[in-house]
Design an enzyme around this catalytic site. Structure first.
Site, PDB file in Angstrom:
ATOM      1  N   ALA A  48     -96.530 129.322  92.284  1.00 34.18           N
ATOM      2  CA  ALA A  48     -97.856 128.998  92.825  1.00 34.18           C
ATOM      3  C   ALA A  48     -98.529 130.120  93.600  1.00 34.18           C
ATOM      4  O   ALA A  48     -99.659 129.961  94.050  1.00 34.18           O
ATOM      5  CB  ALA A  48     -97.724 127.789  93.765  1.00 34.18           C
ATOM      6  N   SER A  49     -97.861 131.264  93.758  1.00 36.27           N
ATOM      7  CA  SER A  49     -98.374 132.220  94.737  1.00 36.27           C
ATOM      8  C   SER A  49     -99.240 133.323  94.152  1.00 36.27           C
ATOM      9  O   SER A  49     -99.762 134.151  94.896  1.00 36.27           O
ATOM     10  CB  SER A  49     -97.191 132.864  95.467  1.00 36.27           C
ATOM     11  N   PHE A  73     -91.388 132.669  94.770  1.00 37.33           N
ATOM     12  CA  PHE A  73     -90.242 133.475  95.191  1.00 37.33           C
ATOM     13  C   PHE A  73     -90.794 134.816  95.617  1.00 37.33           C
ATOM     14  O   PHE A  73     -91.040 135.678  94.775  1.00 37.33           O
ATOM     15  CB  PHE A  73     -89.285 133.617  94.008  1.00 37.33           C
ATOM     16  N   ASP A 110     -85.787 130.407  95.016  1.00 38.83           N
ATOM     17  CA  ASP A 110     -85.580 130.537  93.575  1.00 38.83           C
ATOM     18  C   ASP A 110     -85.727 129.185  92.857  1.00 38.83           C
ATOM     19  O   ASP A 110     -84.849 128.326  92.935  1.00 38.83           O
ATOM     20  CB  ASP A 110     -84.174 131.115  93.344  1.00 38.83           C
ATOM     21  N   ALA A 139     -93.330 133.722  86.116  1.00 36.58           N
ATOM     22  CA  ALA A 139     -93.120 134.970  85.368  1.00 36.58           C
ATOM     23  C   ALA A 139     -92.029 135.704  86.130  1.00 36.58           C
ATOM     24  O   ALA A 139     -92.227 136.095  87.279  1.00 36.58           O
ATOM     25  CB  ALA A 139     -94.399 135.792  85.318  1.00 36.58           C
ATOM     26  N   TYR A 235     -95.169 141.886  71.957  1.00 35.36           N
ATOM     27  CA  TYR A 235     -95.343 140.612  72.656  1.00 35.36           C
ATOM     28  C   TYR A 235     -94.966 139.414  71.772  1.00 35.36           C
ATOM     29  O   TYR A 235     -93.824 138.973  71.784  1.00 35.36           O
ATOM     30  CB  TYR A 235     -96.766 140.468  73.246  1.00 35.36           C
ATOM     31  N   LEU A 273    -104.770 138.896  81.249  1.00 36.39           N
ATOM     32  CA  LEU A 273    -105.380 139.267  82.528  1.00 36.39           C
ATOM     33  C   LEU A 273    -104.506 140.256  83.262  1.00 36.39           C
ATOM     34  O   LEU A 273    -103.303 140.338  83.023  1.00 36.39           O
ATOM     35  CB  LEU A 273    -105.519 138.013  83.397  1.00 36.39           C
TER      36      LEU A 273
HETATM   37  P1  NAD Z   1     -97.606 136.250  88.231  1.00 36.83           P
HETATM   38  O1  NAD Z   1     -96.613 137.362  88.231  1.00 36.83           O
HETATM   39  O2  NAD Z   1     -98.989 136.533  88.715  1.00 36.83           O
HETATM   40  O3  NAD Z   1     -97.022 135.002  89.073  1.00 36.83           O
HETATM   41  C1  NAD Z   1     -95.717 134.561  88.838  1.00 36.83           C
HETATM   42  C2  NAD Z   1     -95.333 133.475  89.821  1.00 36.83           C
HETATM   43  O4  NAD Z   1     -93.972 133.107  89.551  1.00 36.83           O
HETATM   44  C3  NAD Z   1     -95.385 133.903  91.284  1.00 36.83           C
HETATM   45  O5  NAD Z   1     -95.902 132.831  92.046  1.00 36.83           O
HETATM   46  C4  NAD Z   1     -93.914 134.122  91.642  1.00 36.83           C
HETATM   47  O6  NAD Z   1     -93.608 133.922  93.018  1.00 36.83           O
HETATM   48  C5  NAD Z   1     -93.274 133.046  90.795  1.00 36.83           C
HETATM   49  N1  NAD Z   1     -91.847 133.270  90.543  1.00 36.83           N
HETATM   50  C6  NAD Z   1     -91.254 134.274  89.867  1.00 36.83           C
HETATM   51  N2  NAD Z   1     -89.913 134.091  89.854  1.00 36.83           N
HETATM   52  C7  NAD Z   1     -89.667 132.940  90.543  1.00 36.83           C
HETATM   53  C8  NAD Z   1     -88.488 132.226  90.877  1.00 36.83           C
HETATM   54  N3  NAD Z   1     -87.281 132.615  90.484  1.00 36.83           N
HETATM   55  N4  NAD Z   1     -88.637 131.113  91.624  1.00 36.83           N
HETATM   56  C9  NAD Z   1     -89.855 130.679  92.047  1.00 36.83           C
HETATM   57  N5  NAD Z   1     -90.987 131.305  91.727  1.00 36.83           N
HETATM   58  C10 NAD Z   1     -90.904 132.430  90.984  1.00 36.83           C
HETATM   59  O7  NAD Z   1     -97.603 135.681  86.734  1.00 36.83           O
HETATM   60  P2  NAD Z   1     -98.805 135.232  85.762  1.00 36.83           P
HETATM   61  O8  NAD Z   1     -99.286 136.429  85.031  1.00 36.83           O
HETATM   62  O9  NAD Z   1     -99.753 134.324  86.460  1.00 36.83           O
HETATM   63  O10 NAD Z   1     -97.948 134.381  84.698  1.00 36.83           O
HETATM   64  C11 NAD Z   1     -97.718 132.993  84.834  1.00 36.83           C
HETATM   65  C12 NAD Z   1     -97.543 132.391  83.450  1.00 36.83           C
HETATM   66  O11 NAD Z   1     -98.751 132.616  82.696  1.00 36.83           O
HETATM   67  C13 NAD Z   1     -96.407 133.038  82.641  1.00 36.83           C
HETATM   68  O12 NAD Z   1     -95.785 132.061  81.855  1.00 36.83           O
HETATM   69  C14 NAD Z   1     -97.153 134.025  81.753  1.00 36.83           C
HETATM   70  O13 NAD Z   1     -96.460 134.346  80.572  1.00 36.83           O
HETATM   71  C15 NAD Z   1     -98.413 133.208  81.459  1.00 36.83           C
HETATM   72  N6  NAD Z   1     -99.558 134.014  80.965  1.00 36.83           N
HETATM   73  C16 NAD Z   1     -99.942 135.160  81.591  1.00 36.83           C
HETATM   74  C17 NAD Z   1    -100.994 135.908  81.060  1.00 36.83           C
HETATM   75  C18 NAD Z   1    -101.445 137.202  81.709  1.00 36.83           C
HETATM   76  O14 NAD Z   1    -102.167 137.978  81.075  1.00 36.83           O
HETATM   77  N7  NAD Z   1    -101.082 137.461  82.945  1.00 36.83           N
HETATM   78  C19 NAD Z   1    -101.668 135.462  79.919  1.00 36.83           C
HETATM   79  C20 NAD Z   1    -101.270 134.258  79.321  1.00 36.83           C
HETATM   80  C21 NAD Z   1    -100.201 133.538  79.851  1.00 36.83           C
END
Ligand code: NAD
Length: 390
Positions: A48-49, A73, A110, A139, A235, A273
């Site tokens: 969520a962060s 995390f 975690d 992620a 990818y 993004l």
């Molecule tokens: P991000 O890195 O911005 O955020 C990831 C989040 O996961 C953070 O809140 C982090 O604290 C949390 N996290 C990681 N490991 C953890 C753990 N062990 N326990 C608890 N929390 C944990 O990631 P994002 O880019 O927003 O990606 C989120 C999802 O969206 C992923 O499934 C990603 O594949 C998908 N997605 C991303 C994109 C992109 O371009 N960024 C595009 C399409 C889909």
């Protein structure tokens, strides 16, 4: 302490607490200005962060008025060392939500562990009663499997043969050739599926259901990505693509199970993004920089908050949700994948180099968004001023 960005190899190692606070508030303001959505009751957001998870939490809280529990995390700040961006984002969200009279709790730990699942269950029971939206937006590079005690590390590698493509150092604008070697063993694929596939999502739903905390007609959703043909070898057709296929199959299984109680499990395929993860995948930063330029020129650009706003208003809680694709997935990447967008990106991809990257792509926008994601480069913040990172 004066906090300035420390970036090595497309990875930012620190974050600015005030800057993170401002960018969280900007997202909140965006959602508020768009008005109320009749939708989610209480929501659990796992991851969520930052990125898509943070945007989803903001939509649930400020769009729907939901009470939220967020799991992330993150590295806390201390007096001598800044914490991670997500740590400050989470603190900023909690502060804002409580100020605005919204129920909000967070757990930093975690999400893959049994302990954090149990803590989440206890918090939901105490403060929310039940949840009717569960968002899985993790992620992560690794996962310790609580059942076996094995630590699995995910890899972003092509399958079968090496992947060679252009990439960009988004700080210097230098375009160079990158080569990624293919996964050597089935284990590398299996490990990536263990970390980024649907197994842990399923464990969360099992735990919530067993505890009787899933509302009758609950929705659960996870995010996937497909992307263009230039990045497919690294990818969608690579190790991470196998994990996304597993996540998507998990959604189908979960959907059949939850349908019995009037619930649903969904996949939303989101747009590419700038986030921590996307900046380090070979070729992806250059693709995103070109995509941003083309989508901005066509008036189609969206960041996380606009994507998730559309997810809530049109797809999840709209009167007439747009059709899903043939696999039943929500396609928030519809604008990214428009033929006129992809053709223009492909045309530029062929000729882009270090000299013309500034005019053909939005490399400046990429850099600015990446810095902003870590709380830097935000107007109105005096970065020369002392801040307490704790
Ligand atoms: P991000 O890195 O911005 O955020 C990831 C989040 O996961 C953070 O809140 C982090 O604290 C949390 N996290 C990681 N490991 C953890 C753990 N062990 N326990 C608890 N929390 C944990 O990631 P994002 O880019 O927003 O990606 C989120 C999802 O969206 C992923 O499934 C990603 O594949 C998908 N997605 C991303 C994109 C992109 O371009 N960024 C595009 C399409 C889909």
């Amino acid at each position: 302490m004066i906090i300035e960005p420390k970036i090595f190899g497309n990875i930012c190692l620190n974050a600015h607490p005030r800057g993170c606070g401002v960018q969280v508030q900007e997202q909140i303001d965006y959602v508020r200005a768009r008005g109320r959505i009749e939708g989610a009751g209480n929501a659990l957001i796992i991851g969520a962060s930052n990125g898509y998870g943070l945007a989803t939490r903001i939509l649930a809280a400020y769009g729907c008025g939901a009470g939220t529990l967020g799991i992330s995390f993150e590295r806390p700040g201390s007096v001598s060392k800044p914490g991670s961006a997500g740590y400050y984002n989470d603190a900023a969200f909690l502060q804002a939500a409580r100020r605005d009279g919204l129920a909000a709790e967070s757990i930093n730990g975690d999400a893959f562990s049994r302990e954090i699942k149990q803590q989440a269950i206890a918090r939901i029971r105490e403060s929310l009663g039940s949840v009717d939206l569960v968002v899985y937006s993790i992620a992560s590079p690794r996962r310790l499997d609580p059942q076996t005690g094995t630590l699995h590390s995910s890899v972003i590698k092509p399958l079968g043969r090496p992947f060679e493509a252009k990439t960009v150092n988004f700080l210097t604008g230098e375009v160079s050739q990158v080569r990624a070697e293919p996964a050597e063993t089935e284990k590398e694929i299996d490990d990536t599926v263990k970390v980024m596939g649907g197994e842990d999502w399923l464990l969360w739903i099992d735990a919530l259901e067993a505890a009787g905390l899933l509302a009758e007609r609950c929705t659960t959703i996870a995010f996937s990505y497909i992307g263009p043909r230039f990045t497919a070898p690294i990818y969608r057709d690579g190790t991470i693509g196998r994990a996304k296929e597993h996540l998507e199959r998990t959604a189908k299984d979960l959907n059949r199970r939850l349908a019995v109680r009037g619930g649903r499990a969904l996949i939303s395929v989101n747009k590419a993004l700038v986030t921590r993860a996307s900046a380090v995948i070979p070729a992806v930063p250059l693709y995103i920089a070109l995509l941003y330029r083309v989508m901005k020129e066509k008036g189609l650009h969206e960041a996380c908050i606009q994507q998730i706003d559309r997810l809530f208003r049109d797809h999840l809680y709209g009167d007439q949700p747009p059709p899903t694709d043939e696999e039943g997935r929500i396609r928030l990447d519809d604008r990214e994948m428009l033929p006129e967008v992809q053709e223009e990106v492909a045309k530029r991809w062929r000729v882009v180099d270090s000299e013309n990257v500034g005019s053909l792509s939005d490399i400046a926008g990429f850099r600015a968004e990446y810095l902003k994601y870590h709380g830097f480069g935000i107007e109105g913040i005096d970065y020369a001023e002392d801040v307490n990172p704790a």
